[in-house]
Structures are given as structure tokens and as C-alpha cells.
Enzyme design. Sequence first.
Site, PDB file in Angstrom:
ATOM      1  N   ASP A 263       0.892  -0.960  -0.096  1.00  0.00           N
ATOM      2  CA  ASP A 263       0.003   0.302   0.035  1.00  0.00           C
ATOM      3  C   ASP A 263       1.229   1.365  -0.114  1.00  0.00           C
ATOM      4  O   ASP A 263       2.459   1.296  -0.380  1.00  0.00           O
ATOM      5  CB  ASP A 263      -0.859  -0.276   1.271  1.00  0.00           C
ATOM      6  CG  ASP A 263      -2.720   0.911   0.947  1.00  0.00           C
ATOM      7  OD1 ASP A 263      -2.838   1.803  -0.128  1.00  0.00           O
ATOM      8  OD2 ASP A 263      -3.256   0.627   1.437  1.00  0.00           O
ATOM      9  N   PHE A 264       0.491   2.484  -0.253  1.00  0.00           N
ATOM     10  CA  PHE A 264       0.703   3.742  -0.473  1.00  0.00           C
ATOM     11  C   PHE A 264       2.030   4.007   0.758  1.00  0.00           C
ATOM     12  O   PHE A 264       1.939   4.235   1.914  1.00  0.00           O
ATOM     13  CB  PHE A 264       0.283   5.256  -0.428  1.00  0.00           C
ATOM     14  CG  PHE A 264       0.572   6.084  -1.016  1.00  0.00           C
ATOM     15  CD1 PHE A 264      -0.210   6.610  -2.359  1.00  0.00           C
ATOM     16  CD2 PHE A 264       1.162   6.547  -0.803  1.00  0.00           C
ATOM     17  CE1 PHE A 264       0.332   7.623  -2.822  1.00  0.00           C
ATOM     18  CE2 PHE A 264       1.629   7.716  -1.215  1.00  0.00           C
ATOM     19  CZ  PHE A 264       1.486   9.104  -1.966  1.00  0.00           C
TER      20      PHE A 264
END
Length: 738
Positions: A263-264
Amino acid sequence: MENSKLQELFNELSIEEKIGQLFQATGAVYEEEAVISGPVKELGINERDIYLAGSVLGTMGAKKTKQIQKKYMEKHPHHIPLLFMLDIINGYKTVYQIPLGQGAAFEPELARKCASMAAREAAADGLHVTFSPMADLVRDARWGRVMEATGEDVYLNSVYARAMVEGYQGEDLSDKETLAACVKHFAGYGAAEAGRDYNTVELSERTLRDFYLPAYESGIQAGAELVMTSFNTIDGIPATINKKLMRDVLRKEMGFDGVLISDFGAIGETIIHGVSEDRADAARRALEAGVDIDMMSGVYPQTLCQLLDEKKIELERIEECAWRVLKLKNKLGLFENPYKGVDEGVAEEQILCQEHKELAETMATKSFVLLENKNNILPLSKGKKVLFAGPYVNRQEMLGAWSFTGDISDTITIQQAAEKKMKNYEVCFCQGCPILPKEMKLDGFVNYKEEEFTEKEIEKMLTEAESKAEQADVVVLALGEHFLQSGEATSRAMIEIPENQMKLLERIEKINPNIVVVLFNGRPLDIRKIKQRAKAILEVWMPGTMGGNAIVDMLVGNNAPSGKLPMSFPYCVGQIPVHYDELNTGRVHVPGRDKDRYVSKYLDIENKPLYAFGYGLTYTDFHISEPVLNKNTMRKGEKIVASVKVKNCGERSGAETIQLYIHDVAASVARPKKQLKGFQKIELQPQEEQEVSFAISEEMLRFTREDGVFASEEGEFEVFIGNSSEEERKTKFVLKDA
Ligand code: NOJ
């Protein structure tokens, strides 16, 4: 490209090029000459990294993506195309109901159609991958991201995850109208402690396996090309670098061979978790866990070469990741056509075309849940004077938190729809109050500002609503959360509608008690006070582009509600997490026997939620008979058929969702009070009767036993068939091994 050719190309790549495939850049860096500044500079990457990157996040538009692809490929030493990825969560330009509302439709087939529609629009606009579906199981309405899930039930989530993956990906990924799907967030992200986003997850291995993992697995079995790691720790280790979770569970047990993306910024964040020592350590751990793409940490391009030189990682680890990314590009057909489906003409034709709008409207219609309807106030009788009041009467922001791909100006409001469709009524409209109280600011939400009103203006709005309410037969109040109050990083400790809207409701009620509340929200809310004051409550979630039309058609009875809650609505926050598939305690509270002292109960409220999973009314009444079985003993390999007769006893046609629940009476570990195992939505004309049957198989009875094996156990099972999880009428059968 043939596999052997791809292998040849792969062998020609330098190690920097291979590492490049593992790095994802934002679109912004390609839009002008790559100027490295701001957050990107902080990632420690340079212009060369950008021209070796394997994928791009956050760019859309046919023209723009084509330009970027062209420029990038010219500069790339082996002219390998980029992958364009984006969060296309509930539609691209034609925005449809948020996932939680889709869950309420209990129509995975419709979700599949919507996903293919989103893929058609987005692929024509240059995208290759969507970060959807979110298969996280959710039991805590404080967590803002429940809007992106299809609810609290493992079975419901699993059938939706499958349908969405199949919808996005179609039959053949190289087809121009498809997107690769990414199942997220692996794993257990929905169980964040106290509903606070990104928080620690504490789950027993059994709960993780039996409740949280199956929906991801279902998406993976449906062929999802990507999986995204979650931000949370699990068993103390950040999921993103959790080797056991990623290598053993995801890759080995579930057989996932696609691309695993972080994820980011999640790889870098493992340092803040206090697990990785520094950026190089974070990169090493993520790589060892088998994370193929580093979304926006920059630790892969920054540290992998050096780690390799220092022999802290093996070349093979990098190569397996790069190979998976190239394989995905190949499946998408990008080596033959780096522009795949991108086409301004097609985009123009597809985006917001009539067919797509109709589908979005159908999805909205099917997702609405009628929570209350006292004195059958709905559907509104013809000829009545109807006042529409509240901040959502003429508001277009009803697309949900991921609506940045859509354009709110395409949205049809309630007022626009009512003016067109309610010629047989006398209608009038007013806002009544702002959407949020004056003191509530949406701090941190970039580029978003609500219109501000003075105290005097607010009072004027209220008095206008009051005086119009006096003249009306019925007041429809369109209330709810601001669309930015749910979604990522929007945890709420108090989940009521904004208090200024409550004030509007209270003041109107004093003047006109014939109130219908149309409720907009991205999560179950505490609506006790609304229940006391309104005659009807129609839950519409964040219905999307065609929301206004669907709502008005429902209010006037052109359509009838058929949605069912995919997540329990708590009585109040103190009851959370509240879900129907809980285990029995050893000291069960019997409703009504409140004087029983040492039982599992609250002193101040009931145990049951305000509205339970699977609940939802419609404009007619259905009678469901007691469940019957075709036999009372099941031997492994056999099936038992459970059925009921359903009769529409009312005067209007309508749809009902018949739900099958099973309870394992005594097992080596405590089993849920009941679990959804199947459902069917049927439509019946007035007085029509239909038999609904479910085939129960041994596979449906499996769970993680005391010995750790996922299998069923001999013994007694109870079967419930009804129209909500509260159904208590049951029958039983016995499972025998031989
Ligand atoms: C963070 C979110 O958690 C994830 O769901 C999303 O796909 C990425 N950002 C990319 O936007």
C-alpha cells in the site's frame, strides 16, 4: 508475447531495469519534464529511477496516458511499457453505489456488471489496473473504510469479491475493455483496533482464517492479478513485511502467483512501526516477504542495488518480483500494444453513455434499504403536498469518498429528479441547514471547502423549512454524513448524523410528524434518535451519479426497496463491534430476562443492534414458511435440500432476499450462532407463492478445527431460512462421516 520471448527480453535487462519494474511513480512526475520535487524528492529517487519505473499511480485521461507512455517508452532502454494504475472503486466517470451499498443489494451479478462497466470506461481512458475490490471484512462502523467493503459477512464478501474480480478482468485481460483487479488489503485491515484507521490488528489465527481471509481468497481464486498489502501489523509484524503471511499464507496456501503491491508508502512505514531499522532494512524485509511493487516508498529503487552489492539480498528475490510484473504486462497485451484500450473516441462514446447510466441507476435502486415504514407512509400517496428539506435535497456530492474520477456535475440530485418525476404531487424544496455544523471543519482534506453560512442565514434556512413543513402533508428529509466523513482516514468515535441536521429534524418534527428520512452515509450510523422521530427511513448510502432518480422513483413507488443490511447498525457506539455471527458465551442473556444477574449483557442497552445484518423492509409483506429438509442425515459427499415457501401477502409486487443460515451446534471449537451460507432474491406478484430451496453440502460446514485442519465435524446442525439474520425458526440435521 510468447513466454520464451518474454524470457529473452527479461534476460537482457540490467539489474537497474529489473529493480525499476518494482517501483511505482506518480503520474505527476511524467506530466512535465520529470522535475523531482516535493514528496517525490523526499523519497530519495532521481530522474533515472522515474524512467525505469514499472508503473504509475494516479494518472488518468486518454490523451495524457498516451503521451506519458510514448515519452516513457522512448526513454526506457528496452522500451518496456508502463502500467497505469488507479483506484477505480465504484465506477470511473459513471459512478455507481459505494461497495457497502452494493453489498446491501445482495446481487453480486449486478456488482459484476458494474465492475465491467467501470473497466470499459477506465480502459478507454488509459488505465490498466484498478485497486479494487477491497475484500476486507468489517465489523466496526467507526472505521471510515467500511464504505469500501461489502460488509460484515464472510460469505457475502466472498461472493462479491469474486464477482467484482471477474467483472473487471473479463475473460481475457488483453481485451481492450478490461482492467486487472487488485484484491486488497491483505490482511485483516478491517479489524483495526477501536476502528481507528491504520491501527494495530489483533486477531487469533482461527478468526483470521475463518472470517477475514476467505474473501481475499475468493478474489484470488477468481483470478485477481494483483494483491495489495495492508498498513496494519498483524501478530505484531507489519503485514507488508510479514513473511509468514505473504509467503506461506498468500503464496503457498492460496497459490497466489500474481503481483503483490504494497500500500501507499507502507514499506517505508515499517520503520515507524519500529520493526525495520532503516529504509534499506525495510526494502530487504519487504522483498523477502515477496512484495513485488513498492508503492510510493521509494525504498526499492533507493536501496536494492546496494543491498545486492553488500550481499544482503539475493538476486533471485529481485528477479522473481520483476518477472511477475513483466508477466502481468504481457497478460495485459502491453508488449503488442502499449496503449491497449486507450482511445479518445471510445472513451467519449462509453463514458456516461445511456447504458452505463441505467446500470448505475439499477445498482442504486437495488441497494436502498427501507429501515422503517410506519403506517405505510411510503410510497408517497399521489396528490400529496411534499416538502423536500435537508442538505442532500439538491446536493450533487453523493458519489462517495473515491469519487475523484467522476464529475459531480454529472450527478442528478433529488430535487432535479423530483421536479421531473413528481407531476402528480405538489412539491417544494429547501435546504433547511448546511451539511455540517459551523464549527466542524474538514481539516486536511485538500481542495475541499464547504460553503459557509452566518448564524443568521442558518436560522433563516431553518425557519423557511419550518414554515414550508407546516403547509406540507409529508416532509422528506434528506440527511446524512458529508461524503468526506467516510473513506480512508475518516474514523469517527461518534457516528451520528451531524448535530445541526439533527436540529433540523427535531424542529420539523414539532411542526409536522409525517417525516420520511432519506439517509446518506458511508457507514452504519447510530440512528436511534432518527428512528424515534421519523415514520420512514430509507437508507441510500452514497448512491452515485444517478442517485436522485433512483431515490425519487423509490419514494413514489415506481420501484420498491429490496436491499438488506450488509452490516449491522449498532444501537450505539458502545456496542461496537456488533455482528450477527458472534459466538455464544457460556452465559447467554435471554431477551426479557433482564433481572438475570451473571449473564453476558449490558446494564443499559440490549445486546442486539438497532438493525441487524440481512434486515430490510419493502412495500409489501412476505410470509415465509418454516424451513423443511428433504432428509435429516447427511453423509459426506451428499447434499441436503432445505426449502421454504414464500408468499407475497400484500397488494404490491416486490422482491425478497431469502437467506440461509447454519449453526454448528457442538464442535471442537465454539462456532458462530449462525452463519450465512446462501441467499436468493425472488420477485413475487401480489398473492404469488414460490418455493425457495438451497442445497446444503458438507463443504459449507467446514471451519478451522481444534486440530488446525479446515474441515467439518460430525454432529448436529441447525438450519434457519428467513429474510434477516434475526430469523429464529429452525430445523436440524446430522452430519455423519460414513
Ligand atoms: C492507500 C489506500 O489504502 C489504498 O486502498 C489505495 O489503493 C492506495 N492508497 C492508492 O491510492
